[in-house]
Motif scaffolding. Sequence first.
Motif, short mmCIF file in Angstrom:
data_model
loop_
_atom_site.label_atom_id
_atom_site.label_comp_id
_atom_site.label_asym_id
_atom_site.label_seq_id
_atom_site.Cartn_x
_atom_site.Cartn_y
_atom_site.Cartn_z
N ALA A 254 -22.01 21.11 16.08
CA ALA A 254 -22.25 22.21 15.14
C ALA A 254 -22.64 21.67 13.78
O ALA A 254 -23.52 22.22 13.10
CB ALA A 254 -21.01 23.08 15.04
N GLY A 255 -21.99 20.58 13.35
CA GLY A 255 -22.34 19.98 12.08
C GLY A 255 -23.79 19.54 12.06
O GLY A 255 -24.51 19.73 11.07
N MET A 256 -24.25 18.97 13.16
CA MET A 256 -25.65 18.56 13.24
C MET A 256 -26.58 19.77 13.17
O MET A 256 -27.56 19.77 12.40
CB MET A 256 -25.91 17.79 14.54
CG MET A 256 -27.36 17.38 14.71
SD MET A 256 -27.73 16.63 16.31
CE MET A 256 -29.49 16.33 16.13
N ALA A 257 -26.30 20.80 13.97
CA ALA A 257 -27.19 21.96 14.01
C ALA A 257 -27.28 22.65 12.66
O ALA A 257 -28.37 23.00 12.19
CB ALA A 257 -26.71 22.94 15.08
N PHE A 258 -26.13 22.86 12.02
CA PHE A 258 -26.15 23.52 10.72
C PHE A 258 -26.85 22.65 9.67
O PHE A 258 -27.53 23.16 8.78
CB PHE A 258 -24.73 23.86 10.27
CG PHE A 258 -24.18 25.12 10.87
CD1 PHE A 258 -24.97 26.25 11.00
CD2 PHE A 258 -22.86 25.19 11.30
CE1 PHE A 258 -24.47 27.42 11.55
CE2 PHE A 258 -22.35 26.36 11.84
CZ PHE A 258 -23.16 27.49 11.97
N ALA A 259 -26.70 21.32 9.77
CA ALA A 259 -27.38 20.43 8.83
C ALA A 259 -28.90 20.49 9.04
O ALA A 259 -29.67 20.46 8.06
CB ALA A 259 -26.88 19.00 8.99
N VAL A 260 -29.34 20.55 10.29
CA VAL A 260 -30.76 20.68 10.56
C VAL A 260 -31.29 21.99 10.00
O VAL A 260 -32.36 22.03 9.36
CB VAL A 260 -31.03 20.59 12.08
CG1 VAL A 260 -32.47 21.00 12.40
CG2 VAL A 260 -30.76 19.18 12.60
N ARG A 261 -30.54 23.06 10.20
CA ARG A 261 -30.97 24.35 9.67
C ARG A 261 -31.05 24.32 8.14
O ARG A 261 -31.98 24.87 7.53
CB ARG A 261 -30.02 25.45 10.14
CG ARG A 261 -30.15 25.76 11.62
CD ARG A 261 -29.13 26.78 12.10
NE ARG A 261 -29.30 28.08 11.44
CZ ARG A 261 -28.52 29.14 11.68
NH1 ARG A 261 -27.52 29.04 12.57
NH2 ARG A 261 -28.73 30.27 11.05
N ASP A 262 -30.07 23.69 7.51
CA ASP A 262 -30.10 23.57 6.05
C ASP A 262 -31.32 22.78 5.58
O ASP A 262 -31.98 23.13 4.60
CB ASP A 262 -28.84 22.86 5.55
CG ASP A 262 -27.61 23.77 5.54
OD1 ASP A 262 -27.78 25.00 5.58
OD2 ASP A 262 -26.49 23.24 5.51
N ALA A 263 -31.62 21.70 6.31
CA ALA A 263 -32.72 20.82 5.88
C ALA A 263 -34.08 21.46 6.08
O ALA A 263 -35.00 21.22 5.30
CB ALA A 263 -32.65 19.50 6.67
N LEU A 264 -34.20 22.27 7.13
CA LEU A 264 -35.51 22.85 7.43
C LEU A 264 -35.80 24.11 6.63
O LEU A 264 -36.95 24.54 6.56
CB LEU A 264 -35.60 23.15 8.93
CG LEU A 264 -35.55 21.92 9.85
CD1 LEU A 264 -35.68 22.35 11.30
CD2 LEU A 264 -36.66 20.93 9.48
#
Length: 320
Positions: free
Chosen positions: A79-89
């Motif tokens: 989940a940390g990865m997915a939310f970080a990807v969403r934040d970055a994109l």
Amino acid sequence: MQSLRDLRRRILTPDISETKMDVRGFHVKNEESKALLETVGSSFLAGFGYAAEAPTAVAAERRLETVPTRFRGFAYEGAGMAFAVRDALRPGRPRHVASLLAGRGDAHVYMVYVGVGWAMARVPRFRWGQLYAPDPLLRWLVLDGYGFHQAYFHTDRYVHGQYRRPGFPWPADGPREYADRVIDQGIGRATWFVGGTDVDRVTEIFSAFSADRRADLYAGAGLAATYAGGATEADLRRFRERAGDHRLDLAQGSAFAAGARVRAGLVVPHNEVATQVFCGVSTAEAAKVTDVTLPHGQDGPTPAYERWRQAIAAEFEGWC
């Protein structure tokens, strides 16, 4: 709206086949360890998927909390990865990682930061400034996650080829040379998976690295052996023997794993076996060591994170 969430999940979430041992080409010790490591991978992807499609962190948490105790931490890492990807994109949008850490994700803060490191490996470098890792002590865990990702998905280069990227450009205020060391800790943690939890295979892989890198590699493997499991008590004792001068590094990594498990309320039997072998104490006692040794003050010539690791290791000198 639901169709948009489903689409986002399908686009962002890696294929489940990427967690299969035969696809990755990892060593298989036996069917039991293979099933364990593949369950770890599928739990990570489940957590990633929950966060990829959730409208809010709270919505993702409700599903993350249904993951079995042994594997829930890996789901929060995903989940940390997915939310970080969403934040970055999508710069300028609400900080999903910040929301996760403000809620139930706080108990899994170590795993969430590691998940941010996975995102670092998947998003363009010019978006790294969007990655949320505000704690100056724990931000180094992002590089641990990055190192794990690179070793897991680019195994020939990072593990068997012992590749090290020169002058790693994050964090911007350095020190650059210490970034390499934390990435090695992630590589060591991933090698527990690459070697299929086979301690002889793992130590054989480490022996091919230059001597100055092995301490961090063993620390990472000690963390993985304790947190993920997959080895019997006899296996762990042999690992400790074969670690030789790096027994303290195994103990330090094991204590880190204990701290993560205890903080999240996810202690399971194999954690107790590992900390007794590596640290000579219970999981709760090993976790307490990580609490009482927390460093004070800002980074100096030696980062506070490294001072913390050294202080933890020193607590186990009598045992090792």
